[in-house]
Design an enzyme around this catalytic site. Structure first.
Site, PDB file in Angstrom:
ATOM      1  N   VAL A 298       0.849  -1.191   0.000  1.00  0.00           N
ATOM      2  CA  VAL A 298       0.000   0.000   0.000  1.00  0.00           C
ATOM      3  C   VAL A 298       0.884   1.240   0.000  1.00  0.00           C
ATOM      4  O   VAL A 298       1.896   1.297   0.703  1.00  0.00           O
ATOM      5  CB  VAL A 298      -0.903   0.026   1.266  1.00  0.00           C
ATOM      6  CG1 VAL A 298      -1.791   1.259   1.270  1.00  0.00           C
ATOM      7  CG2 VAL A 298      -1.751  -1.236   1.355  1.00  0.00           C
ATOM      8  N   LYS A 299       0.471   2.205  -0.802  1.00  0.00           N
ATOM      9  CA  LYS A 299       1.172   3.500  -0.754  1.00  0.00           C
ATOM     10  C   LYS A 299       0.247   4.523  -0.114  1.00  0.00           C
ATOM     11  O   LYS A 299      -0.933   4.627  -0.477  1.00  0.00           O
ATOM     12  CB  LYS A 299       1.520   3.910  -2.176  1.00  0.00           C
ATOM     13  CG  LYS A 299       1.904   5.361  -2.358  1.00  0.00           C
ATOM     14  CD  LYS A 299       2.675   5.533  -3.640  1.00  0.00           C
ATOM     15  CE  LYS A 299       2.122   6.587  -4.529  1.00  0.00           C
ATOM     16  NZ  LYS A 299       2.962   6.837  -5.702  1.00  0.00           N
ATOM     17  N   THR A 300       0.789   5.262   0.841  1.00  0.00           N
ATOM     18  CA  THR A 300      -0.045   6.242   1.514  1.00  0.00           C
ATOM     19  C   THR A 300       0.787   7.446   1.944  1.00  0.00           C
ATOM     20  O   THR A 300       2.004   7.436   1.823  1.00  0.00           O
ATOM     21  CB  THR A 300      -0.779   5.604   2.721  1.00  0.00           C
ATOM     22  OG1 THR A 300      -1.848   6.450   3.110  1.00  0.00           O
ATOM     23  CG2 THR A 300       0.156   5.407   3.913  1.00  0.00           C
TER      24      THR A 300
ATOM     25  N   ASP B 261       7.740   5.916  -1.950  1.00  0.00           N
ATOM     26  CA  ASP B 261       7.496   6.038  -3.392  1.00  0.00           C
ATOM     27  C   ASP B 261       7.341   7.531  -3.634  1.00  0.00           C
ATOM     28  O   ASP B 261       6.235   8.064  -3.644  1.00  0.00           O
ATOM     29  CB  ASP B 261       6.237   5.260  -3.796  1.00  0.00           C
ATOM     30  CG  ASP B 261       6.029   5.291  -5.308  1.00  0.00           C
ATOM     31  OD1 ASP B 261       6.977   5.594  -6.038  1.00  0.00           O
ATOM     32  OD2 ASP B 261       4.895   5.017  -5.751  1.00  0.00           O
TER      33      ASP B 261
END
Ligand code: R5P
Length: 292
Positions: free
Chosen positions: A201-203, A250
């Site tokens: 997951v990217k957050t 990221d």
């Protein structure tokens, strides 16, 4: 929504989740190909990644710093662990001789000209990700957004397609312009994305309670950079994120919009992979900047 009485204690952020036999949280029961792709995106020695996000053109066009990806981004490739880009940029600009893992943007639809950005569709077949030898694909999920259900189903369709061929899916928490960006929201969004099958997951980072976001997400979380900050602030944010459980970053604008992108990505790498303190990493940035 059920809430913990003593929030911090109930998340046990200081007790790592067990991942017997594989270095990445929640990934130990995946198949070989999927693990192998994850092990190319995340460094097996540190369990973290410096992914360089340059996919912004999929809805923003030639945004500042990405006007000429051939000139501004290709020189940074040796300094990242993976590149997050669109298949258009991959085919048109990135040399196929590159050994760098490529994670491909797989959703799209509305442009920056639209008020409502959650109206996305899957924008790439998994067949094409296989053809392009992708190490992963990424897709926005708009929890709480107008098209929440569609974006969740876009992701689950992509997860099913990825499981068939061994390509991991990165679910991205896309926050509506008017929504509150706090730990409570990101816990909800990250957990839904993981529960519905994304492999990571990217957050975004939040100052208060980020460790509860990572602790309550059973798969790796990578931090998105967000809007351009002064370099020391961006390095501090990356440092805090990895110290609070993120499996790397990221990042895009805070690298490619820096005055010295090569120096900045090296400093981010030191923070992520060597746990370098922000002030020390900023010194590194400054010394490399003067030598650019
Ligand atoms: C969102 O998913 C965007 O397309 C970018 O990949 C993401 O926002 C990371 O880039 P930045 O660090 O510039 O926010």
């Amino acid at each position: 929504m059920p809430e913990a009485d003593k929030e911090g204690e109930r998340y046990s952020a200081d007790v790592p989740q067990q991942s017997p036999g594989f270095f990445l949280k929640g990934s130990h029961q995946l198949d070989w190909g999927m693990k192998n792709r994850l092990a190319s995106t995340f460094n097996p020695e540190t369990g973290r990644t410096v992914m360089l996000a340059v996919d912004h053109g999929y809805f923003q066009g030639p945004t500042t710093g990405l006007e000429r990806i051939d000139l501004s981004i290709l020189p940074l490739l040796p300094s990242c662990d993976a590149l997050f880009c669109t298949r258009g940029i991959l085919r048109s600009v990135v040399p196929a001789s590159s050994q760098k893992p490529m994670v491909l943007r797989a959703s799209g639809g509305p442009s920056i000209l639209r008020e409502e950005l959650s109206d996305e569709q899957i924008a790439m077949d998994m067949d094409d990700a296989v053809r392009l030898n992708a190490s992963g694909v990424g897709i926005q999920v708009f929890i709480g957004g107008e098209h929440e259900t569609r974006s969740v189903h876009n992701m689950t369709k992509l997860v099913d397609a990825g499981l068939r061929v061994g390509i991991p899916v990165m679910g991205i928490t896309a926050v509506g312009k008017t929504m509150v960006r706090d730990a409570k929201y990101f816990r909800l969004a990250c957990r839904i994305i993981a529960e519905l099958g994304a492999q990571y997951v990217k957050t975004y980072y939040v100052e208060e309670g980020f460790e509860t976001v990572t602790a309550s997400c059973p798969v790796p979380v990578v931090m998105a950079g967000g809007k351009k900050l002064p370099e020391l602030e961006a390095l501090t944010m990356a440092y805090n994120a990895v110290q609070q459980g993120a499996a790397g970053v990221d990042m895009g604008r805070n690298i490619f919009q820096s005055d010295a992108p090569k120096a900045m990505i090296a400093a981010v790498g030191a923070v992520v992979h060597q746990n370098m303190k922000p002030n020390e990493a900023f010194d590194l940035y400054r010394s490399l900047r003067t030598n650019k």
